[in-house]
Design a protein around this motif. Structure first.
Motif, PDB file in Angstrom:
ATOM      1  N   ILE A 111      46.597  27.960  44.152  1.00  0.00           N
ATOM      2  CA  ILE A 111      46.281  29.083  43.281  1.00  0.00           C
ATOM      3  C   ILE A 111      45.350  30.024  44.038  1.00  0.00           C
ATOM      4  N   ASN A 112      45.743  31.295  44.139  1.00  0.00           N
ATOM      5  CA  ASN A 112      44.884  32.285  44.770  1.00  0.00           C
ATOM      6  C   ASN A 112      43.874  32.832  43.759  1.00  0.00           C
ATOM      7  N   LEU A 113      42.982  33.662  44.252  1.00  0.00           N
ATOM      8  CA  LEU A 113      41.873  34.147  43.433  1.00  0.00           C
ATOM      9  C   LEU A 113      41.771  35.662  43.482  1.00  0.00           C
ATOM     10  N   SER A 114      41.577  36.279  42.309  1.00  0.00           N
ATOM     11  CA  SER A 114      41.274  37.703  42.227  1.00  0.00           C
ATOM     12  C   SER A 114      39.886  37.862  41.608  1.00  0.00           C
ATOM     13  N   VAL A 115      39.093  38.760  42.188  1.00  0.00           N
ATOM     14  CA  VAL A 115      37.707  38.903  41.764  1.00  0.00           C
ATOM     15  C   VAL A 115      37.337  40.380  41.621  1.00  0.00           C
ATOM     16  N   GLY A 116      36.549  40.670  40.605  1.00  0.00           N
ATOM     17  CA  GLY A 116      35.893  41.964  40.491  1.00  0.00           C
ATOM     18  C   GLY A 116      34.423  41.771  40.816  1.00  0.00           C
ATOM     19  N   PHE A 117      33.935  42.467  41.840  1.00  0.00           N
ATOM     20  CA  PHE A 117      32.533  42.371  42.232  1.00  0.00           C
ATOM     21  C   PHE A 117      31.884  43.726  42.011  1.00  0.00           C
ATOM     22  N   VAL A 118      30.836  43.746  41.188  1.00  0.00           N
ATOM     23  CA  VAL A 118      30.178  45.003  40.818  1.00  0.00           C
ATOM     24  C   VAL A 118      28.730  44.974  41.295  1.00  0.00           C
ATOM     25  N   ALA A 164      31.646  28.770  34.505  1.00  0.00           N
ATOM     26  CA  ALA A 164      32.763  28.521  35.412  1.00  0.00           C
ATOM     27  C   ALA A 164      33.729  27.625  34.657  1.00  0.00           C
ATOM     28  N   GLY A 165      34.584  28.250  33.856  1.00  0.00           N
ATOM     29  CA  GLY A 165      35.473  27.512  32.970  1.00  0.00           C
ATOM     30  C   GLY A 165      36.792  27.170  33.621  1.00  0.00           C
ATOM     31  N   GLY A 166      36.744  26.405  34.696  1.00  0.00           N
ATOM     32  CA  GLY A 166      37.985  26.076  35.388  1.00  0.00           C
ATOM     33  C   GLY A 166      38.356  27.179  36.343  1.00  0.00           C
ATOM     34  N   ASP A 167      39.455  27.892  36.032  1.00  0.00           N
ATOM     35  CA  ASP A 167      39.951  28.911  36.970  1.00  0.00           C
ATOM     36  C   ASP A 167      39.313  30.276  36.746  1.00  0.00           C
ATOM     37  N   ASP A 168      38.409  30.415  35.794  1.00  0.00           N
ATOM     38  CA  ASP A 168      37.719  31.703  35.621  1.00  0.00           C
ATOM     39  C   ASP A 168      36.209  31.495  35.611  1.00  0.00           C
ATOM     40  N   MET A 213      33.169  38.485  38.701  1.00  0.00           N
ATOM     41  CA  MET A 213      34.045  37.893  37.691  1.00  0.00           C
ATOM     42  C   MET A 213      35.365  37.545  38.370  1.00  0.00           C
ATOM     43  N   GLY A 214      35.728  36.269  38.342  1.00  0.00           N
ATOM     44  CA  GLY A 214      36.929  35.819  39.042  1.00  0.00           C
ATOM     45  C   GLY A 214      37.895  35.089  38.135  1.00  0.00           C
ATOM     46  N   ASP A 215      39.153  35.092  38.543  1.00  0.00           N
ATOM     47  CA  ASP A 215      40.194  34.447  37.750  1.00  0.00           C
ATOM     48  C   ASP A 215      41.326  34.018  38.681  1.00  0.00           C
ATOM     49  N   GLY A 216      41.816  32.800  38.501  1.00  0.00           N
ATOM     50  CA  GLY A 216      42.931  32.314  39.297  1.00  0.00           C
ATOM     51  C   GLY A 216      44.190  33.123  39.040  1.00  0.00           C
ATOM     52  N   ASP A 217      44.981  33.336  40.089  1.00  0.00           N
ATOM     53  CA  ASP A 217      46.200  34.150  39.977  1.00  0.00           C
ATOM     54  C   ASP A 217      47.378  33.325  39.462  1.00  0.00           C
ATOM     55  N   LYS A 218      48.023  33.855  38.435  1.00  0.00           N
ATOM     56  CA  LYS A 218      49.255  33.277  37.898  1.00  0.00           C
ATOM     57  C   LYS A 218      49.123  31.787  37.571  1.00  0.00           C
ATOM     58  N   VAL A 219      47.997  31.424  36.978  1.00  0.00           N
ATOM     59  CA  VAL A 219      47.793  30.026  36.598  1.00  0.00           C
ATOM     60  C   VAL A 219      48.808  29.618  35.531  1.00  0.00           C
ATOM     61  N   GLY A 220      49.085  30.538  34.598  1.00  0.00           N
ATOM     62  CA  GLY A 220      50.076  30.237  33.557  1.00  0.00           C
ATOM     63  C   GLY A 220      51.440  29.935  34.139  1.00  0.00           C
ATOM     64  N   ASP A 221      51.853  30.727  35.139  1.00  0.00           N
ATOM     65  CA  ASP A 221      53.148  30.485  35.779  1.00  0.00           C
ATOM     66  C   ASP A 221      53.162  29.139  36.497  1.00  0.00           C
TER      67      ASP A 221
END
Length: 529
Positions: free
Chosen positions: A364-371, A323-327, A272-280
């Motif tokens: 935009i950097n990326l943060s991911v949780g890999f399980v 894959a809804g854009g940045d997430d 599960m991934g999400d772009g960092d600080k996309v709102g900012d």
């Protein structure tokens, strides 16, 4: 003066995470994307859509919408509820047509879910920044209405009523209800429904491809399953001929994760991934002289990346759910549970993810949780682990991945690492200059049993940390030495993610934990044995 409008709706994560099957995830994703797309297409008739881009692409449509022009709350509500009620209507009438032997009393309950499933939020302003801030302010005031019910609850989440023909019957009084008799009626209904969905003869037990006979689902949960049936998608599209069609689920196969008589439980990888600080970043673009076009361009590139990411994902490794854009969310698994994906193969793919992310060429950097999870862990728990792992990656500095190994017991080990340092796991060498992780794992267990890395006071902090770094250096040549020679802890802070305000003991403990967590995760994920 130009007016800008920002729109979103909820619940999104809750709607996705209430799932037992892979089919639930896809059904939820299809519905959410479809509802967003209908809002965008309706808005296009009277306003200029700034984001999201690629309105004709249904899959992965984000639920945050930014418009140049006015789009009233009434228009939002009518568009959202019309699309949602259309889905409910076709699902309900399909069931009633396929199982005409029942007397249905549930129309009012379906109507209630049509009116109260979603809550929308709307903000406007004279600039993009004002509209976005106004939206966030309005989100603080919730107006969601719960749907009341009596009787037993869904077997999936336990929070909503079970959908069955007698759900809204007037004679269902809690004071004199025969729960045993009603339970038999419900079970028979779901068995018959499962037979219809599986095209199973009346004298045979259904496989449960869509619904297992022993399941008891709420109306929204049932709809998420039915929306993955091509026949129902055709009915929805036929009922709304002037709208962008709802896409059908293609090449679907459920994951066989649990142990069977012929196969062991299959370990799978969930990311599960999400772009960092996309709102900012969007706020920064909103202040620019050409903000409309810059945000449009950003949305187009991110959406285009998501579409390609889904299409190009190796079919032999699994699939991307959305894959809804940045997430995004995806799963690594084998279609043949007798030949599961090896953990090292999953890790090798994970090593490539950040480079794939950078292909959109946005800052935009990326943060991911890999399980990496054992087969008997419930899917809804797996999704929660993904969410928690992603949050940890963000909380420890972003631009990194948290790898969590989850066992059937629910216990787990995890390790968080910046993307640029993830290849350290490939640098492992045992005492024979090979990559047998059992050596370091056994040594760690021995040292831990002797409390070698336990810190009691400040005086011990440096000594114990030095011992851990030297031990680390034996198996990762040169890497432990880098930590020892870094007097200002800048490297350790970058790798571990501790705060500059942490004291010496906390810094030492965090660094030691990072080393031991690396070994635990590496042994489970990268071992060749």
């Amino acid at each position: 003066m130009t007016t800008y409008t920002a729109i979103t709706f909820a619940p999104v994560q809750g709607f996705i995470e209430k799932s037992r099957k892979l089919r639930d995830l896809y059904g939820a994703s299809l519905i959410l994307s479809y509802l967003s797309q209908q809002l965008v297409l309706e808005a296009e008739k009277t306003t200029e859509v700034i984001s999201p881009a690629l309105a004709n692409v249904h899959k992965g449509m984000p639920n945050r919408i930014l418009l140049k022009g006015e789009f009233s709350p009434t228009q939002i509500q009518e568009t959202l509820l019309s699309a949602w009620k259309g889905i409910l209507q076709e699902c309900r009438t399909w069931i009633e047509a396929k199982l005409p032997e029942y007397k249905y009393h549930w129309e009012r309950e379906w109507t209630n879910w049509g009116n109260h499933t979603w809550e929308f939020f709307w903000g406007e302003g004279d600039s993009i920044q004002q509209a976005m801030e106004n939206l966030e302010t309005r989100k603080l005031s919730r107006g969601w209405t719960a749907v009341n019910w009596i009787g037993e609850s869904s077997s999936l989440t336990g929070t909503d009523a079970i959908a069955f023909p007698g759900l809204g019957a007037e004679d269902r009084n809690p004071q004199n209800m025969n729960y045993g008799s009603e339970n038999k009626t419900i079970k028979k209904f779901y068995t018959n429904l499962a037979r219809k969905l599986d095209n199973c003869p009346p004298d045979k037990e259904p496989e449960g491809k869509f619904i297992a006979p022993n399941e008891k689902l709420s109306i929204p949960e049932l709809v998420k399953r039915l929306i993955t049936l091509p026949e129902i998608v055709d009915l929805i599209n036929k009922a709304r001929p002037n709208n962008q069609p709802l896409e059908k689920l293609k090449r679907f196969q459920e994951i066989e994760r649990k142990q069977t008589d012929t196969t062991p439980g299959q370990w799978t990888g969930w990311f599960m991934g999400d772009g960092d600080k996309v709102g900012d970043y969007l706020k920064k673009l909103a202040h620019g002289n050409n903000s409309d076009q810059e945000i449009k361009q950003f949305s187009h590139k991110i959406r285009d990346w998501g579409e390609k990411f889904s299409e190009d994902f190796p079919t032999n490794l699994g699939r991307v759910v959305y894959a809804g854009g940045d997430d995004f969310l995806g799963i690594i698994y084998s279609k043949n549970p007798a030949e599961p994906i090896k953990p090292l193969e999953a890790f090798k793919w994970l090593m490539t993810l950040n480079d794939k992310w950078k292909e959109h060429q946005q800052p935009i950097n990326l943060s991911v949780g890999f399980v990496w999870v054992a087969g008997s862990v419930p899917q809804r728990d797996v999704l929660q682990h993904c969410r928690e792992a992603e949050k940890i990656a963000k909380s420890l500095g972003r631009d990194r991945v948290t790898i969590r190994i989850v066992f059937n017991s629910g216990q787990y080990v995890q390790w968080t690492c910046p993307w640029g340092y993830l290849d350290i796991l490939n640098k492992y060498r045992d005492r024979d200059k090979k990559s047998n992780w059992s050596h370091i794992y056994q040594d760690l267990a021995h040292l831990s049993s002797r409390r070698t890395f336990k810190i009691e006071n400040t005086n011990e902090a440096y000594i114990v940390q030095k011992s851990a770094s030297e031990f680390f250096d034996i198996y990762f040549p040169g890497e432990g030495k880098k930590l020892l020679e870094d007097k200002n802890d800048k490297l350790a802070q970058h790798l571990v993610g501790f705060s500059e305000n942490d004291n010496q003991i906390d810094r030492a403990k965090s660094t030691i934990n990072w080393i031991t967590d690396l070994i635990e995760v590496g042994w489970h994920l990268c071992s060749n044995t």
